[in-house]
Scaffold this motif. Structure first.
Motif, short mmCIF file in Angstrom:
data_model
loop_
_atom_site.label_atom_id
_atom_site.label_comp_id
_atom_site.label_asym_id
_atom_site.label_seq_id
_atom_site.Cartn_x
_atom_site.Cartn_y
_atom_site.Cartn_z
N THR A 115 0.95 -1.27 0.42
CA THR A 115 0.31 0.11 -0.11
C THR A 115 0.75 1.27 -0.31
O THR A 115 0.21 2.61 -0.69
CB THR A 115 -1.05 -0.02 1.03
OG1 THR A 115 -2.32 -1.58 1.27
CG2 THR A 115 -1.81 1.31 1.08
N VAL A 118 2.22 2.01 -3.20
CA VAL A 118 1.70 2.38 -4.70
C VAL A 118 1.15 3.95 -4.39
O VAL A 118 0.67 4.43 -5.10
CB VAL A 118 0.32 1.42 -4.49
CG1 VAL A 118 -0.87 1.70 -5.19
CG2 VAL A 118 0.57 -0.27 -4.36
N CYS A 150 -10.70 -10.72 -4.80
CA CYS A 150 -9.46 -10.51 -4.73
C CYS A 150 -8.99 -12.21 -5.35
O CYS A 150 -7.84 -12.08 -5.82
CB CYS A 150 -9.42 -10.43 -3.45
SG CYS A 150 -9.27 -9.08 -2.50
N ILE A 153 -9.04 -11.42 -8.81
CA ILE A 153 -7.42 -10.76 -9.27
C ILE A 153 -6.55 -11.45 -9.54
O ILE A 153 -5.70 -11.60 -10.02
CB ILE A 153 -7.54 -9.27 -8.58
CG1 ILE A 153 -9.27 -8.70 -8.59
CG2 ILE A 153 -6.39 -8.86 -8.63
CD1 ILE A 153 -8.73 -7.35 -7.93
N GLY A 281 1.95 -2.51 -12.05
CA GLY A 281 1.02 -2.41 -11.59
C GLY A 281 -0.13 -3.34 -11.58
O GLY A 281 -1.05 -3.02 -10.01
N PHE A 282 -0.17 -3.95 -12.27
CA PHE A 282 -0.68 -5.59 -11.86
C PHE A 282 -0.70 -6.59 -10.96
O PHE A 282 -0.92 -7.23 -9.92
CB PHE A 282 -1.35 -6.50 -13.68
CG PHE A 282 -2.38 -7.42 -12.98
CD1 PHE A 282 -3.81 -6.59 -13.42
CD2 PHE A 282 -2.21 -8.25 -13.41
CE1 PHE A 282 -4.75 -7.69 -12.75
CE2 PHE A 282 -2.84 -9.23 -13.30
CZ PHE A 282 -4.19 -9.10 -13.09
N CYS A 284 1.60 -5.76 -8.43
CA CYS A 284 0.71 -5.07 -7.29
C CYS A 284 -0.31 -5.69 -6.38
O CYS A 284 -0.57 -5.74 -5.40
CB CYS A 284 1.08 -3.41 -7.12
SG CYS A 284 2.97 -3.20 -6.89
N LEU A 285 -1.35 -4.89 -7.46
CA LEU A 285 -3.00 -5.36 -7.22
C LEU A 285 -2.93 -6.86 -6.95
O LEU A 285 -3.81 -6.95 -6.12
CB LEU A 285 -3.43 -4.83 -8.60
CG LEU A 285 -4.83 -4.98 -7.90
CD1 LEU A 285 -5.52 -5.04 -7.09
CD2 LEU A 285 -5.75 -4.64 -10.07
N TRP A 288 -1.45 -7.32 -3.31
CA TRP A 288 -2.38 -7.48 -2.28
C TRP A 288 -3.61 -8.06 -2.22
O TRP A 288 -3.76 -7.84 -1.27
CB TRP A 288 -2.57 -5.59 -3.19
CG TRP A 288 -3.39 -4.27 -1.83
CD1 TRP A 288 -2.60 -3.97 -1.28
CD2 TRP A 288 -4.98 -5.02 -1.55
NE1 TRP A 288 -3.24 -3.32 -0.32
CE2 TRP A 288 -4.20 -3.75 -0.66
CE3 TRP A 288 -5.67 -5.01 -1.91
CZ2 TRP A 288 -6.10 -3.37 0.31
CZ3 TRP A 288 -6.57 -4.44 -1.38
CH2 TRP A 288 -6.55 -4.04 -0.29
N CYS A 289 -4.15 -8.24 -3.36
CA CYS A 289 -5.80 -9.08 -3.28
C CYS A 289 -5.12 -10.40 -2.78
O CYS A 289 -5.61 -11.17 -1.74
CB CYS A 289 -6.16 -9.65 -4.49
SG CYS A 289 -7.02 -7.94 -4.76
#
Length: 406
Positions: A115, A118, A150, A153, A281-282, A284-285, A288-289
């Motif tokens: 977090t 990002v 989540c 993703i 970016g993807f 990290c997403l 994170w999920c």
């Protein structure tokens, strides 16, 4: 709504699947993702046999956990209490809780670090926000929708690794060579790596969770064959594909570039051939999920263990249940303030959580070979062979890792 009993047998079985899928989703968390990718980046194809062995042993151990629970009609703590008394049951419960809460401390650290990366806002107060969110979602319900999003993703992230393999074109000769165990260079670093990989797929949290999730599904001893199919499809199938795809991507993309995944975000390089500038970016997403969907069920697992120790069953409507979730959240909170790199902490967490695994595997093996407990459902020769291998590997790695650390 269509009655499940009126459906064709195959469709009925598929719709009945569930417990082991929950376990494989927890196992396929950030620790496993990063340790498997790091192994590929560090050793190339040479550690492939470790990946496949960890998947096989995960299947064996999780099926034995489900089988023990269905035969005993209780969770692991209750079964141990009935068989060997309150002392060992308390120790088993304590072992499970320590591992679960240790994992939550490190997972919160990873969540905060991602977090911060990002948003560009570096503050451990992110941890306070997440802990409050976790308590609200888990203790009072409503987390399943977020968890489902989540998981979608995370599934897309794994799909990216699989498609990247087609671009990277792995060396299949080297892949075959990686199936042969090589102990010529097996020092402290290799032991920690192997222990972390095994710790991601066979650890106390998911072994204990499995003994409760089968009962939440309403399964009984009559569903042993369903439990076997559920575990095989989710662990050998989905989880095996997950680990193998990530590992081979690391070996074919990261290793040639000399990227050994020493930081949390270097792993994004593995999917750069597919996603280009969007890879970071993807990734990290996705991670994170992965953390988000892994940490929430573990709070519930702690409530299962405590409830079993108290010889009670309770849910979100009970004050005791909510208190246990709150305690777990407060224990996790210091993770937001932990120093050190998330990558190193994840590897250490997986190795530490693996140390208690031999006790659980030993309990399953003992009970499933006890005629007074298992009766006609005693372990087959093949399952005993797999269980013996799991016990030998977990004891060897646990002792060797502890010795190397000293």
């Amino acid at each position: 709504m269509e009655n499940i009993n009126s459906l064709p047998r195959f469709k009925k079985i598929v719709l009945s699947f569930g417990p082991a899928w929950i376990i494989s989703a927890v196992a396929a968390g950030p620790g496993t993702t990063l340790s498997v990718a790091k192994a590929g980046g560090t050793y190339g194809y040479g550690f492939l046999w470790v990946i496949l062995l960890s998947v096989l042993l995960a299947f064996v151990c999780q099926y034995m956990a489900a089988k023990t629970a269905l035969i005993g009609g209780k969770g692991i703590v209750g079964i141990v209490r009935d068989k060997w008394g309150k002392g060992l049951a308390f120790f088993v419960a304590l072992d499970a809780l320590i591992v679960i809460w240790l994992c939550n401390v490190v997972l919160l650290k990873v969540l905060v670090s991602i977090t911060e990366f990002v948003t560009g806002i570096n503050s451990p107060l992110w941890g306070v926000l997440f802990v409050a969110l976790f308590y609200g979602l888990v203790a009072h319900g409503g987390y399943k929708i977020i968890e489902a999003v989540c998981k979608v993703i995370v599934s897309l992230l794994v799909t990216c690794f699989i498609f990247t393999l087609f671009i990277a074109k792995p060396d299949f000769t080297a892949v075959l060579t990686g199936l042969i165990p090589d102990f010529s260079n097996f020092g402290q670093t290799e032991v920690l790596m192997m222990t972390a990989i095994m710790g991601g797929s066979i650890h106390v949290t998911i072994l204990s969770m499995q003994t409760y999730t089968v009962h939440e599904r309403g399964w009984t001893k009559k569903d042993l064959s369903l439990a076997l199919a559920d575990t095989a499809v989710s662990l050998l199938g989905a989880f095996g594909l997950y680990c193998t795809a990530i590992y081979l991507t690391g070996a074919s993309v990261l290793h040639p570039a000399g990227i050994k995944v020493n930081s949390l975000f270097e792993m994004a390089e593995a999917i750069k051939p597919l996603l280009g500038e969007y890879a970071y970016g993807f990734f990290c997403l996705g991670i994170w999920c992965a953390v988000f969907s892994t940490i929430m069920p573990t709070f519930i697992a702690a409530a299962y263990v405590v409830g079993d120790q108290m010889n009670q069953k309770f849910g979100p409507e009970d004050k005791t249940y909510r208190r246990i979730i709150l305690i777990g959240c407060l224990i996790a909170l210091p993770g937001a303030f932990l120093p050190g790199k998330p990558m190193n902490l994840l590897m250490l967490m997986l190795a530490l959580s693996f140390v208690g695994t031999p006790l659980f595997v030993g309990i399953f093996m003992t009970l499933l070979n006890d005629k007074s407990f298992a009766k006609e459902n005693k372990n087959s020769l093949l399952l005993n062979a797999g269980g013996a291998m799991a016990l030998a590997v977990t004891i060897f790695l646990g002792v060797k890792w502890a010795w190397e650390m000293m």
